[in-house]
Design a protein around this motif. Structure first.
Motif, PDB file in Angstrom:
ATOM      1  N   LEU A 175       6.241  13.327   9.973  1.00 20.43           N
ATOM      2  CA  LEU A 175       7.334  13.979  10.712  1.00 20.43           C
ATOM      3  C   LEU A 175       6.723  15.059  11.603  1.00 20.43           C
ATOM      4  CD1 LEU A 175       9.700  14.437   7.628  1.00 20.43           C
ATOM      5  CD2 LEU A 175      10.109  12.886   9.533  1.00 20.43           C
ATOM      6  N   PRO A 176       6.080  14.657  12.694  1.00 20.03           N
ATOM      7  CA  PRO A 176       5.331  15.630  13.498  1.00 20.03           C
ATOM      8  C   PRO A 176       6.218  16.738  14.059  1.00 20.03           C
ATOM      9  CG  PRO A 176       5.242  13.415  14.463  1.00 20.03           C
ATOM     10  CD  PRO A 176       6.073  13.315  13.246  1.00 20.03           C
ATOM     11  N   VAL A 177       5.668  17.969  14.087  1.00 19.39           N
ATOM     12  CA  VAL A 177       6.375  19.109  14.700  1.00 19.39           C
ATOM     13  C   VAL A 177       5.420  19.768  15.698  1.00 19.39           C
ATOM     14  CG1 VAL A 177       7.990  19.691  12.843  1.00 19.39           C
ATOM     15  CG2 VAL A 177       5.665  20.590  12.744  1.00 19.39           C
ATOM     16  N   THR A 178       5.996  20.400  16.718  1.00 20.66           N
ATOM     17  CA  THR A 178       5.168  21.134  17.687  1.00 20.66           C
ATOM     18  C   THR A 178       4.817  22.491  17.074  1.00 20.66           C
ATOM     19  OG1 THR A 178       7.088  22.194  18.669  1.00 20.66           O
ATOM     20  CG2 THR A 178       6.423  20.077  19.610  1.00 20.66           C
ATOM     21  N   ARG A 179       3.881  23.218  17.707  1.00 23.07           N
ATOM     22  CA  ARG A 179       3.534  24.554  17.206  1.00 23.07           C
ATOM     23  C   ARG A 179       4.734  25.493  17.305  1.00 23.07           C
ATOM     24  NH1 ARG A 179      -1.528  25.308  15.817  1.00 23.07           N
ATOM     25  NH2 ARG A 179      -1.411  27.563  15.938  1.00 23.07           N
ATOM     26  N   GLY A 180       5.536  25.273  18.371  1.00 20.83           N
ATOM     27  CA  GLY A 180       6.734  26.097  18.541  1.00 20.83           C
ATOM     28  C   GLY A 180       7.703  25.894  17.376  1.00 20.83           C
ATOM     29  N   GLU A 181       7.938  24.611  17.032  1.00 19.78           N
ATOM     30  CA  GLU A 181       8.845  24.304  15.910  1.00 19.78           C
ATOM     31  C   GLU A 181       8.304  24.874  14.606  1.00 19.78           C
ATOM     32  OE1 GLU A 181      10.817  20.153  15.703  1.00 19.78           O
ATOM     33  OE2 GLU A 181       9.099  19.922  17.031  1.00 19.78           O
ATOM     34  N   ALA A 182       6.969  24.733  14.451  1.00 26.18           N
ATOM     35  CA  ALA A 182       6.341  25.231  13.223  1.00 26.18           C
ATOM     36  C   ALA A 182       6.524  26.740  13.123  1.00 26.18           C
ATOM     37  CB  ALA A 182       4.857  24.862  13.212  1.00 26.18           C
ATOM     38  N   GLY A 183       6.364  27.438  14.272  1.00 20.37           N
ATOM     39  CA  GLY A 183       6.517  28.895  14.295  1.00 20.37           C
ATOM     40  C   GLY A 183       7.933  29.287  13.893  1.00 20.37           C
TER      41      GLY A 183
ATOM     42  N   HIS B 267       8.596  21.255   1.143  1.00 19.82           N
ATOM     43  CA  HIS B 267       9.941  20.917   0.686  1.00 19.82           C
ATOM     44  C   HIS B 267      10.794  20.454   1.878  1.00 19.82           C
ATOM     45  CE1 HIS B 267      13.717  21.389  -1.576  1.00 19.82           C
ATOM     46  NE2 HIS B 267      14.189  21.886  -0.461  1.00 19.82           N
ATOM     47  N   TYR B 268      10.687  21.200   2.977  1.00 15.27           N
ATOM     48  CA  TYR B 268      11.439  20.895   4.194  1.00 15.27           C
ATOM     49  C   TYR B 268      11.102  19.484   4.709  1.00 15.27           C
ATOM     50  CZ  TYR B 268      12.879  21.619   9.103  1.00 15.27           C
ATOM     51  OH  TYR B 268      13.438  21.510  10.348  1.00 15.27           O
ATOM     52  N   PHE B 269       9.814  19.139   4.672  1.00 17.72           N
ATOM     53  CA  PHE B 269       9.414  17.807   5.147  1.00 17.72           C
ATOM     54  C   PHE B 269       9.831  16.717   4.152  1.00 17.72           C
ATOM     55  CE2 PHE B 269       6.150  20.256   7.626  1.00 17.72           C
ATOM     56  CZ  PHE B 269       6.698  19.962   8.871  1.00 17.72           C
ATOM     57  N   LEU B 270       9.709  17.037   2.863  1.00 15.15           N
ATOM     58  CA  LEU B 270      10.087  16.047   1.843  1.00 15.15           C
ATOM     59  C   LEU B 270      11.559  15.662   1.957  1.00 15.15           C
ATOM     60  CD1 LEU B 270       8.245  17.120  -1.419  1.00 15.15           C
ATOM     61  CD2 LEU B 270       8.336  14.811  -0.483  1.00 15.15           C
ATOM     62  N   GLN B 271      12.383  16.622   2.417  1.00 12.19           N
ATOM     63  CA  GLN B 271      13.813  16.339   2.576  1.00 12.19           C
ATOM     64  C   GLN B 271      14.097  15.747   3.955  1.00 12.19           C
ATOM     65  OE1 GLN B 271      16.458  17.894   0.298  1.00 12.19           O
ATOM     66  NE2 GLN B 271      14.716  17.949  -1.071  1.00 12.19           N
ATOM     67  N   GLY B 272      13.039  15.281   4.629  1.00 13.68           N
ATOM     68  CA  GLY B 272      13.235  14.686   5.951  1.00 13.68           C
ATOM     69  C   GLY B 272      13.579  15.741   6.999  1.00 13.68           C
ATOM     70  N   LYS B 273      12.834  16.834   7.016  1.00 15.89           N
ATOM     71  CA  LYS B 273      13.031  17.934   7.971  1.00 15.89           C
ATOM     72  C   LYS B 273      14.397  18.575   7.787  1.00 15.89           C
ATOM     73  CE  LYS B 273      10.480  17.319  12.290  1.00 15.89           C
ATOM     74  NZ  LYS B 273      10.674  16.893  13.674  1.00 15.89           N
ATOM     75  N   SER B 274      14.673  18.946   6.570  1.00 15.80           N
ATOM     76  CA  SER B 274      15.954  19.595   6.301  1.00 15.80           C
ATOM     77  C   SER B 274      15.814  20.464   5.056  1.00 15.80           C
ATOM     78  CB  SER B 274      17.020  18.516   6.081  1.00 15.80           C
ATOM     79  OG  SER B 274      17.962  18.937   5.125  1.00 15.80           O
ATOM     80  N   TRP B 275      16.698  21.467   4.954  1.00 15.61           N
ATOM     81  CA  TRP B 275      16.682  22.302   3.750  1.00 15.61           C
ATOM     82  C   TRP B 275      17.602  21.744   2.682  1.00 15.61           C
ATOM     83  CZ3 TRP B 275      12.722  25.128   3.189  1.00 15.61           C
ATOM     84  CH2 TRP B 275      12.121  25.756   4.287  1.00 15.61           C
ATOM     85  N   GLY B 276      18.252  20.630   2.998  1.00 18.45           N
ATOM     86  CA  GLY B 276      19.174  20.043   2.020  1.00 18.45           C
ATOM     87  C   GLY B 276      20.526  20.731   2.098  1.00 18.45           C
ATOM     88  N   ALA B 277      21.450  20.224   1.291  1.00 17.04           N
ATOM     89  CA  ALA B 277      22.848  20.679   1.370  1.00 17.04           C
ATOM     90  C   ALA B 277      22.994  22.164   1.049  1.00 17.04           C
ATOM     91  CB  ALA B 277      23.706  19.842   0.434  1.00 17.04           C
ATOM     92  N   LYS B 278      22.094  22.696   0.215  1.00 14.34           N
ATOM     93  CA  LYS B 278      22.282  24.081  -0.238  1.00 14.34           C
ATOM     94  C   LYS B 278      21.715  25.122   0.728  1.00 14.34           C
ATOM     95  CE  LYS B 278      22.315  22.881  -5.122  1.00 14.34           C
ATOM     96  NZ  LYS B 278      21.354  22.719  -6.218  1.00 14.34           N
TER      97      LYS B 278
END
Ligand SMILES: Nc1nc2c(ncn2[C@@H]2O[C@H](COP(=O)(O)OP(=O)(O)OP(=O)(O)O)[C@@H](O)[C@H]2O)c(=O)[nH]1
Ligand SMILES: [Mg+2]
Length: 460
Positions: free
Chosen positions: A332-340, A400-411
Motif C-alpha cells: 500500500l505505497p504512500v508518498t513522503r507527504g502522506e507518511a508525514g 496497524h494502519y496498513f494492516l487495516q488497509g490504510k485505515s484506523w478501523g471503525a473505532k
C-alpha cells in the motif's frame, strides 16, 4: 436436511434444503479453481499448505466428475462396513467380529444411484486401543466427505457424543444410524431412537435418525417340515436398511451434487482464510525487521549526534522513511507527504495520551546536551533508547494502519493508538533498545555521519 443446524450451515433458515442452482455449483467450482491458480500466493506458503492444496485439487476433480462421497463413521465393530455392504447389496468391504477390521479408508461406488456418481467410504473405527492415528484418519475422511453416516449400536457413549460434536463443528451434514436394531425389541428400538434424538438435538434433524440391521444375527424360526411337523431352523434374516436407503435417496435427489459443492466451498473458504493469514504473517515478519532496523538507526543517531536540532529534523525524516517502507511491505505505497501526515496524526494521539512523557521522548535528543562530555556515546544511550522507542511506537501504529488497509478501523485513531500503546511492553523495548544501540556503537562508531547524510538526502 441433515445437520440443518450446523455452525456454518448454508441451509440455515431455508427449511432444511441446501439451496443450489447450476449457477451456484458453477460459481463454487470457479472459486476453487481461482484459489488453486492464484498467482499472488507465494510459493513458500503454497508449499507449506501442500496437503490442503492437494485436497482442494481432489475436491475440484470430484466436482468436475459430479461425485458425492458418503462416509461411515463410528466406534469399532458397530457394523460400519456391514452397513455399506447392505446398502450396496454386495460384500464389497471386509467385515469381521474382530475389533479394528477396517484399517484404512476404502471407497466403493453405489451403483443403484450410479448416475449421480455416489461413492461410499468405509473408515476405521474410533475409540480403539492405540488407535489414535486411525481415529485421526477417520475424522479427516469424515471432514472431507459430503455426507456422514454416524453409526452407533445403542445409546451413545461420551466419546461418541464428542466425535459427533467434532463432525458437527466441521459443518458436515450427518445422518445418525442405530445399527444392530435386530438386537432390540420394537419397543426398545423406539426408546433408543428417542434417546438418540435427545442426545443429538440441534446436531441431527429427527428425520435423519434411523434404525438398521445391516447384518442381523441368526434367529431360530419355527418351520414345517415335509411331514407337516414344526421344527426349529437357525437362519440369518436378510439385512434391513430400507429406512436408511430411502432417506439417502431422498437427500441425493433433492440436494445431490450441491452437497459436494457446499462442502468444497466451505473447505476453499477455510483454506483461503488460512492463506491470507499466512501472507499477512510473512509481511508482519518483514515489517518487524524493518521497524527494528529503523529503531536502531534512530537510537544510534540520537545517541551520538552532537547537534540536538539536527537530531530532531533527521529523526522526523527517518520516521517518514520508515512509514514509506512499511507501506511498500504491505503493498500500500504512500508518498513522503502522506507518511508525514500519518506521523503527525499518530504523534497528536500520542501527545494526548502520554502528554509530557511523549514530549520528552520527542525532545530526548535535546536533553542530551546535558550529557555531552567525556563519554557522549555511553551517557547518551538512554536518550538513544528513548528515540528508538519513539520510532518503535510510530512503526507499530503505522503498521496497524496498513494492516487495516490504510485505515484506523471503525473505532478511529484515538482508540487504535491507545490500544497499541497499552499492548507495548515499554520496559522490555527500552531494554532491547539499549542492547541494540550498544552493540551497534561497538561495531560501527561512525554511524552518526551516515545517518545525517542519509536523512538529508531522503528529505529532498
Ligand atoms: N446383530 C447384528 N450384528 C451385526 C450387525 N451389523 C454388523 N454386525 C456384526 O458386527 C460385527 C462387526 O461388523 P463390521 O461391519 O466389521 O463392523 P465395523 O464397524 O466395520 O468394524 P471395524 O471395521 O472393526 O471398525 C460383525 O460380527 C458383524 O456381523 C447387525 O445389524 N446386527
Ligand atoms: Mg469396518
Amino acid at each position: 436436511m441433515a445437520n440443518s443446524s450446523g455452525p456454518h450451515d448454508p441451509a440455515e433458515g431455508q427449511g432444511g434444503a441446501v439451496p443450489g442452482t447450476r449457477d451456484d455449483f458453477w460459481r463454487i467450482k470457479e472459486s476453487l479453481r481461482a484459489l488453486l491458480d492464484d498467482p499472488h500466493v507465494p510459493p513458500g506458503i503454497r508449499e507449506n499448505l501442500r496437503a490442503d492444496y492437494d485436497t482442494l485439487r481432489a475436491m475440484l476433480d470430484k466436482l468436475e466428475q459430479e461425485q458425492v462421497h458418503i462416509a461411515v463413521f463410528g466406534r469399532v465393530s458397530v457394523g460400519k462396513s456391514s452397513l455399506l455392504n447392505a446398502l450396496i447389496g454386495a460384500p464389497r468391504f471386509t467385515v469381521s467380529a474382530l475389533h479394528g477390521e477396517t484399517a484404512r479408508p476404502a471407497m466403493q461406488s453405489w451403483e443403484t444411484v450410479a448416475s449421480q456418481g455416489v461413492y461410499f467410504i468405509d473408515t476405521p473405527g474410533i475409540n480403539e486401543v492405540d488407535g489414535k492415528a486411525r481415529e485421526q484418519m477417520a475424522v479427516e475422511v469424515a471432514g472431507r466427505s459430503d455426507l456422514v453416516l454416524f453409526v452407533v449400536d445403542g445409546d451413545m457413549t461420551a466419546s461418541e457424543l464428542d466425535a459427533l460434536e467434532r463432525i458437527w463443528m466441521q459443518s458436515r451434514p450427518m445422518l445418525l444410524v442405530l445399527n444392530k436394531a435386530d438386537q432390540y425389541t420394537r419397543e426398545e428400538q423406539q426408546q433408543l431412537l428417542e434417546r438418540l434424538g435427545e442426545r443429538a438435538r440441534g446436531r441431527v434433524a429427527p428425520e435423519d435418525i434411523v434404525a438398521t440391521s445391516a447384518h442381523p444375527g441368526e434367529r431360530i424360526y419355527l418351520v414345517a417340515d415335509e411331514a407337516g411337523q414344526e421344527i426349529e431352523q437357525r437362519r440369518r434374516p436378510p439385512p434391513d436398511v430400507a429406512a436408511l436407503k430411502a432417506r439417502l435417496i431422498r437427500i441425493l435427489e433433492t440436494e445431490g451434487k450441491m452437497l459436494a459443492a457446499v462442502n468444497a466451498g466451505l473447505f476453499a473458504g477455510e483454506l483461503s482464510d488460512q492463506v491470507a493469514r499466512r501472507v499477512t504473517q510473512a509481511k508482519q515478519e518483514v515489517a518487524a525487521r524493518v521497524i527494528r532496523n529503523y529503531c536502531i538507526g534512530k537510537g544510534v543517531a540520537v545517541a551520538v549526534n552532537p547537534v540536538p536540532v539536527t537530531d530532531l529534523a533527521a529523526a522526523a525524516a527517518l520516521d517518514i522513511t520508515l512509514v514509506v517502507h512499511l507501506g511498500r511491505v504491505y503493498g500500500l505505497p504512500v508518498t513522503r507527504g502522506e507518511a508525514g501526515r500519518l506521523i503527525a496524526q499518530i504523534s497528536a494521539q500520542l501527545a494526548l495520551l502520554m502528554g509530557a512523557v511523549w514530549g520528552m521522548n520527542l525532545l530526548s535528543s535535546a536533553l542530551k546536551t546535558v550529557s555531552v562530555g567525556a563519554s557522549v556515546a555511553i551517557t547518551a544511550v538512554g536518550q538513544g533508547a528513548a528515540g528508538y522507542y519513539a520510532t518503535y511506537v510510530v512503526g507499530q501504529c503505522a503498521e496497524h494502519y496498513f494492516l487495516q488497509g490504510k485505515s484506523w478501523g471503525a473505532k478511529g485513531p484515538k482508540t487504535a493508538v491507545r490500544d497499541i500503546l497499552s499492548g507495548i511492553d515499554r520496559r522490555s523495548i527500552l531494554q532491547q533498545a539499549r542492547e541494540d544501540i550498544r552493540a551497534r556503537l561497538r561495531t560501527q562508531p561512525g554511524r552518526s555521519s551516515w545517518f545525517s547524510r542519509r536523512s538529508r538526502s531522503e528529505d529532498k
